[in-house]
Design a protein around this motif. Structure first.
Motif, PDB file in Angstrom:
ATOM      1  N   ILE A   1       1.244   8.251  -4.206  1.00 27.45           N
ATOM      2  CA  ILE A   1       0.602   6.944  -4.146  1.00 27.45           C
ATOM      3  C   ILE A   1      -0.326   6.756  -5.347  1.00 27.45           C
ATOM      4  CG2 ILE A   1      -0.916   5.424  -2.778  1.00 27.45           C
ATOM      5  CD1 ILE A   1       1.575   6.262  -1.201  1.00 27.45           C
ATOM      6  N   VAL A   2      -0.144   5.639  -6.029  1.00 27.02           N
ATOM      7  CA  VAL A   2      -1.069   5.296  -7.110  1.00 27.02           C
ATOM      8  C   VAL A   2      -2.138   4.364  -6.544  1.00 27.02           C
ATOM      9  CG1 VAL A   2      -1.304   4.175  -9.358  1.00 27.02           C
ATOM     10  CG2 VAL A   2       0.770   5.474  -8.819  1.00 27.02           C
ATOM     11  N   GLU A   3      -1.687   3.347  -5.840  1.00 28.27           N
ATOM     12  CA  GLU A   3      -2.644   2.377  -5.308  1.00 28.27           C
ATOM     13  C   GLU A   3      -1.981   1.550  -4.229  1.00 28.27           C
ATOM     14  OE1 GLU A   3      -4.522   0.317  -8.527  1.00 28.27           O
ATOM     15  OE2 GLU A   3      -6.129  -0.450  -7.230  1.00 28.27           O
ATOM     16  N   VAL A   4      -2.785   1.099  -3.272  1.00 29.41           N
ATOM     17  CA  VAL A   4      -2.284   0.178  -2.268  1.00 29.41           C
ATOM     18  C   VAL A   4      -3.334  -0.905  -2.106  1.00 29.41           C
ATOM     19  CG1 VAL A   4      -3.159   1.608  -0.360  1.00 29.41           C
ATOM     20  CG2 VAL A   4      -1.290   0.080   0.063  1.00 29.41           C
ATOM     21  N   GLY A   5      -2.892  -2.137  -1.949  1.00 33.30           N
ATOM     22  CA  GLY A   5      -3.869  -3.225  -1.827  1.00 33.30           C
ATOM     23  C   GLY A   5      -3.170  -4.556  -1.666  1.00 33.30           C
ATOM     24  N   GLU A   6      -3.961  -5.627  -1.813  1.00 34.05           N
ATOM     25  CA  GLU A   6      -3.379  -6.971  -1.707  1.00 34.05           C
ATOM     26  C   GLU A   6      -2.435  -7.215  -2.890  1.00 34.05           C
ATOM     27  OE1 GLU A   6      -3.428  -8.955   0.661  1.00 34.05           O
ATOM     28  OE2 GLU A   6      -5.191  -8.394   1.835  1.00 34.05           O
ATOM     29  N   TYR A   7      -1.324  -7.851  -2.620  1.00 31.96           N
ATOM     30  CA  TYR A   7      -0.366  -8.214  -3.670  1.00 31.96           C
ATOM     31  C   TYR A   7      -1.077  -8.980  -4.782  1.00 31.96           C
ATOM     32  CZ  TYR A   7       3.476 -10.743  -5.900  1.00 31.96           C
ATOM     33  OH  TYR A   7       4.341 -11.266  -6.813  1.00 31.96           O
ATOM     34  N   SER A   8      -1.885  -9.964  -4.356  1.00 33.19           N
ATOM     35  CA  SER A   8      -2.513 -10.849  -5.355  1.00 33.19           C
ATOM     36  C   SER A   8      -3.431 -10.063  -6.304  1.00 33.19           C
ATOM     37  CB  SER A   8      -3.300 -11.952  -4.653  1.00 33.19           C
ATOM     38  OG  SER A   8      -4.260 -11.346  -3.811  1.00 33.19           O
ATOM     39  N   GLU A   9      -4.010  -8.981  -5.800  1.00 24.91           N
ATOM     40  CA  GLU A   9      -4.923  -8.211  -6.647  1.00 24.91           C
ATOM     41  C   GLU A   9      -4.223  -7.181  -7.520  1.00 24.91           C
ATOM     42  OE1 GLU A   9      -8.098  -6.596  -4.267  1.00 24.91           O
ATOM     43  OE2 GLU A   9      -8.572  -8.612  -3.514  1.00 24.91           O
ATOM     44  N   LEU A  10      -3.102  -6.671  -7.033  1.00 19.17           N
ATOM     45  CA  LEU A  10      -2.449  -5.568  -7.774  1.00 19.17           C
ATOM     46  C   LEU A  10      -1.329  -6.022  -8.702  1.00 19.17           C
ATOM     47  CD1 LEU A  10      -2.243  -2.651  -5.156  1.00 19.17           C
ATOM     48  CD2 LEU A  10      -4.025  -3.202  -6.796  1.00 19.17           C
ATOM     49  N   ILE A  11      -0.804  -7.211  -8.450  1.00 21.91           N
ATOM     50  CA  ILE A  11       0.393  -7.613  -9.198  1.00 21.91           C
ATOM     51  C   ILE A  11       0.127  -7.663 -10.708  1.00 21.91           C
ATOM     52  CG2 ILE A  11      -0.022 -10.126  -8.834  1.00 21.91           C
ATOM     53  CD1 ILE A  11       3.403  -8.313  -8.917  1.00 21.91           C
ATOM     54  N   GLY A  12      -1.123  -7.996 -11.066  1.00 21.83           N
ATOM     55  CA  GLY A  12      -1.473  -8.076 -12.491  1.00 21.83           C
ATOM     56  C   GLY A  12      -1.469  -6.719 -13.176  1.00 21.83           C
ATOM     57  N   LYS A  13      -1.467  -5.642 -12.397  1.00 14.46           N
ATOM     58  CA  LYS A  13      -1.569  -4.308 -12.995  1.00 14.46           C
ATOM     59  C   LYS A  13      -0.222  -3.721 -13.393  1.00 14.46           C
ATOM     60  CE  LYS A  13      -5.740  -2.772 -10.633  1.00 14.46           C
ATOM     61  NZ  LYS A  13      -6.381  -1.664  -9.939  1.00 14.46           N
ATOM     62  N   ILE A  14       0.874  -4.400 -12.995  1.00 12.80           N
ATOM     63  CA  ILE A  14       2.182  -3.798 -13.311  1.00 12.80           C
ATOM     64  C   ILE A  14       2.939  -4.661 -14.320  1.00 12.80           C
ATOM     65  CG2 ILE A  14       2.418  -2.564 -11.113  1.00 12.80           C
ATOM     66  CD1 ILE A  14       4.216  -4.765 -10.120  1.00 12.80           C
TER      67      ILE A  14
ATOM     68  N   LYS B   1       9.033   6.069 -13.828  1.00 14.08           N
ATOM     69  CA  LYS B   1       9.116   6.553 -12.459  1.00 14.08           C
ATOM     70  C   LYS B   1       8.268   5.733 -11.498  1.00 14.08           C
ATOM     71  CE  LYS B   1      10.000  11.401 -13.459  1.00 14.08           C
ATOM     72  NZ  LYS B   1       9.359  12.709 -13.476  1.00 14.08           N
ATOM     73  N   ILE B   2       7.721   4.606 -11.962  1.00 14.99           N
ATOM     74  CA  ILE B   2       6.897   3.796 -11.063  1.00 14.99           C
ATOM     75  C   ILE B   2       7.785   3.040 -10.083  1.00 14.99           C
ATOM     76  CG2 ILE B   2       6.756   1.778 -12.600  1.00 14.99           C
ATOM     77  CD1 ILE B   2       3.602   2.666 -11.048  1.00 14.99           C
ATOM     78  N   LYS B   3       7.367   3.029  -8.816  1.00 16.04           N
ATOM     79  CA  LYS B   3       8.088   2.251  -7.811  1.00 16.04           C
ATOM     80  C   LYS B   3       7.080   1.344  -7.139  1.00 16.04           C
ATOM     81  CE  LYS B   3      11.786   5.372  -6.852  1.00 16.04           C
ATOM     82  NZ  LYS B   3      12.418   6.309  -5.972  1.00 16.04           N
ATOM     83  N   VAL B   4       7.498   0.127  -6.862  1.00 15.50           N
ATOM     84  CA  VAL B   4       6.566  -0.833  -6.286  1.00 15.50           C
ATOM     85  C   VAL B   4       7.176  -1.430  -5.019  1.00 15.50           C
ATOM     86  CG1 VAL B   4       5.235  -2.925  -6.726  1.00 15.50           C
ATOM     87  CG2 VAL B   4       5.714  -1.350  -8.603  1.00 15.50           C
ATOM     88  N   PHE B   5       6.390  -1.457  -3.951  1.00 16.61           N
ATOM     89  CA  PHE B   5       6.868  -1.960  -2.653  1.00 16.61           C
ATOM     90  C   PHE B   5       5.942  -3.083  -2.195  1.00 16.61           C
ATOM     91  CE2 PHE B   5       7.941   2.479  -3.151  1.00 16.61           C
ATOM     92  CZ  PHE B   5       9.296   2.510  -2.847  1.00 16.61           C
ATOM     93  N   ARG B   6       6.553  -4.183  -1.768  1.00 16.39           N
ATOM     94  CA  ARG B   6       5.764  -5.320  -1.264  1.00 16.39           C
ATOM     95  C   ARG B   6       6.081  -5.525   0.213  1.00 16.39           C
ATOM     96  NH1 ARG B   6       5.777 -11.544  -3.653  1.00 16.39           N
ATOM     97  NH2 ARG B   6       4.081 -12.309  -2.271  1.00 16.39           N
TER      98      ARG B   6
END
Ligand code: GUN
Ligand code: ZN
Length: 437
Positions: free
Chosen positions: A38-51, A3-8
């Motif tokens: 909401i799970v988290e919001v932040g810089e793409y570069s910082e969060l992309i590694g988490k998914i 059910k995770i959704k990711v928006f850039r």
């Protein structure tokens, strides 16, 4: 099912830190949503590694993703009253508003207007509002039924009036029992909240206000349950204020009427408040009551100018609203635009960050919903909108010259309208996509 959704996208929201409001902005941002929250919001570069690398990412180019707007005061049955020409408040009520509101005893009509109203709210990027219905129970059932079908967080209530209005929209002896049963049906039903809604002091007898104060006291906030809200009008127009003096001669001022009948406090929202006395500002603040500011309506009906600096002096929780149909626009961009100009006339400059705060997080606070909406803090509900920064050629050109998020937001609130809103999401699900022109 995953059910995770990711928006850039570029992402903006307001956060509050020890009383100051700041803009949290990620030029290339990522937002993670799980099960509508909401799970988290932040810089793409910082969060992309988490998914997980195979996660589908919804990307928005040339866009700004921000929380859905929150409109803390409006009247859904006045959808067709909007743009009624040339009267001040009391004449406008008699000539346009009361005749239209009489039609809402008809379920089909209520449903037709209700659906048009919700379409318009959503098209303008408003995902939460607190609305007046009419005195008819059917108008309330219709409002909440549509809000529920559309999965929106909404507050509203049956208008209460037992004098000084046409007989067809006056309450009968069942008003109290009906309101109680509407509360039982709709309050805390999914994403819905009930607001006890005396229209304003002139259209209620003292007996009615007394009963409503007692009713409000039966539904207080508790640890596991939010209390019922109260919404009404206060100090909008000089003739109205004079009328209140005549009807309630034993009271010091207009706010004192509501206070005496126990209709004030942290669950109470007073619309307008443009002619408050010092005593009233103090007592609004002391009681923790909230204010809804309606610049469009105040200008359209010629009621007066809100004093923004007083909010800060008295530290009152307030937010902006459209006050449809005294207000002339569903667009919270337009409301911010008018608010900025009203502030200017009062010698105060409304910053863009404050204006966006007043239409998002502050709205959530006024409606006692800041635990679940208003910004992108962890675990809040993912109600958000996507703005097309190339919506018009003027906007595109003007934005090419902005240097920071403040300048960008100021251009949006000055030049923006429904054309900016390209997508609307409720609980992480897309509920509106703008048609290509
Ligand atoms: N005061 C009492 N009723 C109303 C209403 O419907 N609109 C506005 N703007 N003010 C009111
Ligand atoms: Zn109103």
């Amino acid at each position: 099912m995953n059910k995770i959704k990711v928006f850039r996208s570029s992402i903006f929201h307001c956060i509050e830190n020890s009383g100051s409001v700041i803009a949290s902005y990620f030029e290339d941002g990522l937002m993670l949503v799980y099960d509508g929250r909401i799970v988290e919001v932040g810089e793409y570069s910082e969060l992309i590694g988490k998914i997980d690398t195979d996660t589908n990412i919804t990307s928005f180019k040339d866009s700004l993703l921000m929380p859905g707007f929150i409109d803390s005061h409006l009247h859904y049955p006045q959808y067709k009253v909007i743009a009624s020409y040339g009267q001040n408040l009391l004449e406008w009520l008699d000539k346009f508003t009361f005749p239209e509101e009489q039609k809402f005893d008809n379920k089909d009509y209520a449903s037709e207007i209700g659906n048009l109203f919700f379409d318009e709210l959503i098209r303008n990027g408003t995902t939460t509002a607190m609305a007046f219905c009419t005195t008819h129970n059917t108008s309330v059932d219709t409002f909440f039924t549509i809000a529920k079908e559309r999965n929106l967080r909404m507050a509203g209530g049956k208008v209460l009036m037992d004098r000084n209005a046409p007989v067809k929209i006056l309450d009968d002896d069942n008003a109290y029992v009906d309101t109680k049963s509407l509360i039982e049906s709709w309050h805390n039903n999914g994403r819905l909240s009930y607001a006890i809604t005396p229209r304003f002091a002139p259209t209620s007898t003292k007996e009615q206000l007394r009963k409503l104060g007692d009713l409000l006291a039966q539904y207080p906030n508790s640890n596991d349950c939010k209390g019922v809200m109260m919404q009404t009008h206060l100090n909008e127009n000089y003739e109205e204020i004079q009328w209140v003096k005549e009807l309630y001669p034993e009271h010091n001022n207009y706010f004192d009427v509501y206070d005496k009948y126990k209709l004030t406090g942290t669950n109470s929202v007073f619309a307008h408040c443009i002619h408050n006395s010092t005593d009233e500002y103090e007592r609004i603040a002391d009681s923790g009551s909230k204010v809804s500011i309606c610049p469009n309506s105040n200008l359209f009906l010629g009621s007066g100018l809100f004093q923004f600096d007083q909010l800060e002096v008295y530290d009152i929780d307030a937010s902006l609203s459209s006050d449809i149909g005294g207000g002339d626009s569903f667009s919270m961009f337009n409301v911010m635009n008018q608010a900025y100009k009203v502030a200017k006339l009062g010698g105060y400059t409304l910053s863009p960050i404050r204006a966006f705060y007043l239409t998002t997080l502050a709205g959530a606070k006024v409606l006692n919903m800041d635990d679940c909406i208003g910004n992108f803090e962890q675990n809040k509900e993912a109600d958000f909108i996507v703005l097309d920064l190339k919506a018009t050629s003027l906007i595109e050109q003007r934005l090419s010259a902005v240097k920071d998020i403040e300048q960008l937001l100021f251009c949006l609130m000055t030049l923006g309208d429904d054309r900016l809103v390209s997508e609307v999401y409720s609980l992480g699900e897309c509920i509106y996509t703008k048609m290509e022109a």
